[in-house]
Write a protein that holds these residues in place. Structure first.
Motif, short mmCIF file in Angstrom:
data_model
loop_
_atom_site.label_atom_id
_atom_site.label_comp_id
_atom_site.label_asym_id
_atom_site.label_seq_id
_atom_site.Cartn_x
_atom_site.Cartn_y
_atom_site.Cartn_z
N GLN A 245 -6.34 -7.07 -7.44
CA GLN A 245 -4.95 -6.74 -7.74
C GLN A 245 -4.33 -6.06 -6.52
OE1 GLN A 245 -7.52 -6.95 -10.67
NE2 GLN A 245 -7.07 -4.76 -10.59
N ARG A 246 -3.04 -6.26 -6.36
CA ARG A 246 -2.33 -5.63 -5.24
C ARG A 246 -0.91 -5.27 -5.70
NH1 ARG A 246 -3.02 -5.87 0.29
NH2 ARG A 246 -4.64 -7.45 0.00
N ALA A 247 -0.49 -4.07 -5.36
CA ALA A 247 0.90 -3.66 -5.52
C ALA A 247 1.50 -3.52 -4.13
CB ALA A 247 0.99 -2.33 -6.28
N THR A 248 2.60 -4.21 -3.90
CA THR A 248 3.27 -4.16 -2.60
C THR A 248 4.69 -3.66 -2.79
OG1 THR A 248 1.94 -5.96 -1.67
CG2 THR A 248 4.06 -5.52 -0.63
N HIS A 254 4.25 -1.32 1.97
CA HIS A 254 3.22 -0.39 1.53
C HIS A 254 2.40 -1.12 0.47
CE1 HIS A 254 5.47 2.76 3.57
NE2 HIS A 254 6.55 2.34 2.94
N THR A 255 1.10 -1.06 0.58
CA THR A 255 0.28 -1.83 -0.34
C THR A 255 -0.87 -1.00 -0.89
OG1 THR A 255 -0.92 -3.93 -0.60
CG2 THR A 255 -1.19 -2.79 1.49
N LEU A 256 -1.15 -1.21 -2.17
CA LEU A 256 -2.24 -0.55 -2.87
C LEU A 256 -3.04 -1.65 -3.56
CD1 LEU A 256 -3.33 2.32 -3.68
CD2 LEU A 256 -1.99 2.08 -5.78
N THR A 257 -4.37 -1.64 -3.37
CA THR A 257 -5.18 -2.72 -3.91
C THR A 257 -6.20 -2.20 -4.92
OG1 THR A 257 -6.77 -2.56 -2.09
CG2 THR A 257 -4.95 -4.10 -1.82
N GLY A 258 -6.65 -3.12 -5.78
CA GLY A 258 -7.64 -2.81 -6.80
C GLY A 258 -9.03 -3.17 -6.33
N PRO A 259 -10.02 -3.01 -7.20
CA PRO A 259 -9.88 -2.85 -8.65
C PRO A 259 -9.43 -1.46 -9.07
CG PRO A 259 -12.19 -2.75 -8.04
CD PRO A 259 -11.44 -3.10 -6.79
N GLU A 260 -8.99 -1.38 -10.33
CA GLU A 260 -8.55 -0.11 -10.89
C GLU A 260 -9.71 0.87 -10.97
OE1 GLU A 260 -6.40 1.97 -11.30
OE2 GLU A 260 -5.36 1.81 -13.21
N PRO A 276 5.12 6.29 -11.27
CA PRO A 276 4.65 5.21 -10.39
C PRO A 276 5.66 4.08 -10.25
CG PRO A 276 2.90 5.89 -11.88
CD PRO A 276 4.16 6.55 -12.36
N ASP A 277 5.67 3.47 -9.08
CA ASP A 277 6.52 2.31 -8.83
C ASP A 277 6.15 1.20 -9.81
OD1 ASP A 277 8.31 0.94 -6.51
OD2 ASP A 277 6.81 -0.49 -7.24
N PRO A 278 7.13 0.39 -10.25
CA PRO A 278 6.82 -0.66 -11.22
C PRO A 278 5.78 -1.67 -10.74
CG PRO A 278 9.07 -0.89 -10.38
CD PRO A 278 8.58 0.45 -9.97
N ALA A 279 5.66 -1.89 -9.42
CA ALA A 279 4.62 -2.80 -8.93
C ALA A 279 3.24 -2.21 -9.18
CB ALA A 279 4.83 -3.07 -7.44
N VAL A 280 3.11 -0.90 -9.07
CA VAL A 280 1.84 -0.23 -9.35
C VAL A 280 1.50 -0.36 -10.84
CG1 VAL A 280 0.63 1.99 -9.34
CG2 VAL A 280 2.11 1.36 -7.42
N ARG A 282 2.51 -2.77 -12.98
CA ARG A 282 2.16 -4.15 -13.34
C ARG A 282 0.83 -4.58 -12.75
NH1 ARG A 282 2.07 -6.57 -16.51
NH2 ARG A 282 2.78 -8.65 -15.99
N ALA A 283 0.47 -4.01 -11.60
CA ALA A 283 -0.82 -4.35 -10.99
C ALA A 283 -1.97 -3.61 -11.67
CB ALA A 283 -0.80 -4.04 -9.50
N GLY A 284 -1.66 -2.70 -12.58
CA GLY A 284 -2.71 -1.96 -13.28
C GLY A 284 -3.44 -0.99 -12.38
N LEU A 285 -2.71 -0.33 -11.48
CA LEU A 285 -3.34 0.53 -10.48
C LEU A 285 -2.92 1.99 -10.62
CD1 LEU A 285 -3.11 -1.85 -7.37
CD2 LEU A 285 -5.12 -1.33 -8.79
N VAL A 286 -2.50 2.39 -11.81
CA VAL A 286 -2.08 3.78 -12.03
C VAL A 286 -3.25 4.73 -11.82
CG1 VAL A 286 -1.19 5.42 -13.71
CG2 VAL A 286 -0.18 3.14 -13.53
#
Length: 399
Positions: A245-248, A254-260, A276-280, A282-286
């Motif tokens: 998973q990735r939130a950009t 700025h990018t944050l990657t999984g797994p959670e 958290p930003d909505p991309a975070v 939806r990517a399940g990276l809270v």
């Protein structure tokens, strides 16, 4: 917009009508009055097309900085990728000997991809191909894009070795959104035909896509937000896959990657609250974000984070907690009036409240402003009075 209207706008008379319509900066209510005005100087059909195009160009500015020289059609514009998102996505295609844009629409992605490699753009709609051709000419990309009119269901594609592709299926039917990926036109099942023939494939899907529909797909799921608004989701296959998973977040990127990560501790609201930003989301990276900034959740079912330090992070908006109250209209009204709050931005997370109705019932008057979050903490309904932060407080150092 239809093909004859587009051709008429590309003539000298059409260009003059476009210039006159654009100078008026029209909105939807201005359509008929401006058409009547321009019809005194131009053929009525040309005047109508010019005013419609001027309205669409004004609307398109949010997605395309050079919208003033481009051509649009309403439904194609609604589904078009914002230029900043297309440019971000195209960077992964760098080094591809050839890129196929399958379902190219009016060409936002094709033109971004053309900066990386020669592009073969395929669509069954002759108007959208004509729009792409016109836009490529306007933006100086026409020599890098080859157009093919074909139905992707029946297209016997021959991909040269090493080629990559971008697939943008139709997600609307008679103006209505299509929610299931197998109802897209064409459906995602075509991936099984294309994947063995490509080095890499990117697929644009709705950012609201249900995770269950993507189970079993060996791909990276990237959710992209632009200036805090969730815009798109992309599935990356083959050599393009680099995470689960990735939130950009754009601009940046700025990018944050999984797994959670593992679940976060649950704590009462503390000095700072993070949304958290909505991309975070939806990517399940809270959980991953919370662990990164050393925060807890206020409730196991609510994606709101809290800690005692102010952390500068692009992945969440920070607030200073002014007061946490048990939920209640009268109690919240009294607390806001004591602080002379006359203007409140009301948010809700996991609350059944109708925000507009609740805000009217507060009957606020005063000089101050605040953000109020209606949510749950440890399973109980609460109202959090917050101060939005644009930077670190004087007694805190971001990390």
């Amino acid at each position: 917009m239809h093909l004859e209207a587009l051709r008429a706008l590309q003539t000298p008379v059409g260009q003059a009508a476009l210039l006159a319509a654009g100078e008026a900066q029209p909105k939807e209510p201005d359509f008929l009055p401006l058409v009547q005005q321009l019809a005194r100087r131009f053929p009525e059909a040309v005047a109508r097309a010019a005013v419609e195009q001027a309205i669409l160009r004004r609307r398109a500015r949010e997605k395309f900085p050079r919208a003033g020289v481009m051509y649009f059609e309403r439904s194609a514009l609604e589904q078009a990728t914002p230029e900043a998102v297309a440019a971000h996505r195209a960077r992964r295609f760098q080094g591809s000997p050839m890129v196929f844009d399958l379902g190219c629409g009016l060409g936002a992605d094709a033109m971004a991809l053309a900066a990386m490699a020669p592009v073969v753009a395929v669509d069954r709609d002759s108007l959208r191909l004509a729009l792409l051709r016109a836009n490529a000419e306007a933006l100086g990309r026409q020599g890098q894009i080859h157009l093919i009119r074909a139905d992707l269901h029946a297209l016997p594609l021959q991909f040269p070795p090493g080629s990559a592709a971008f697939f943008d299926p139709e997600r609307r039917d008679d103006g209505r959104r299509i929610h299931r990926v197998q109802d897209y036109h064409p459906p995602l099942s075509l991936l099984n035909v294309w994947l063995p023939l490509l080095s890499g494939l990117a697929v644009k899907v709705s950012p609201a896509v249900r995770r269950a529909e993507l189970e079993g797909l060996d791909c990276e799921r990237e959710f992209i937000s632009l200036r805090g608004s969730l815009k798109e989701a992309t599935l990356w296959f083959g050599r393009f896959k680099s995470a689960d998973q990735r939130a950009t977040l754009l601009p940046g990127p700025h990018t944050l990657t999984g797994p959670e990560g593992p679940p976060l501790p649950i704590e009462p609201p503390r000095r700072y609250i993070y949304e958290p930003d909505p991309a975070v989301l939806r990517a399940g990276l809270v959980h991953k974000l919370g662990a990164h900034i050393g925060a807890a959740q206020i409730d196991p079912t609510i994606a709101i984070l809290t800690c005692d330090r102010l952390i500068n992070t692009p992945f969440a908006r920070a607030y200073r907690l002014v007061e946490a109250l048990p939920f209640g209209l009268k109690r919240l009204r009294r607390a806001l009036r004591q602080r002379d709050i006359g203007q409140a931005t009301l948010k809700k997370r996991g609350s059944p409240v109708d925000v507009d109705v609740f805000l009217r019932k507060l009957r606020l008057s005063g000089e101050g402003q605040a953000t109020v979050l209606l949510t749950r903490a440890a399973g109980k309904r609460v109202a959090l009075i917050l101060e939005p932060l644009t930077g670190p407080e004087s007694d805190e150092r971001p990390s």
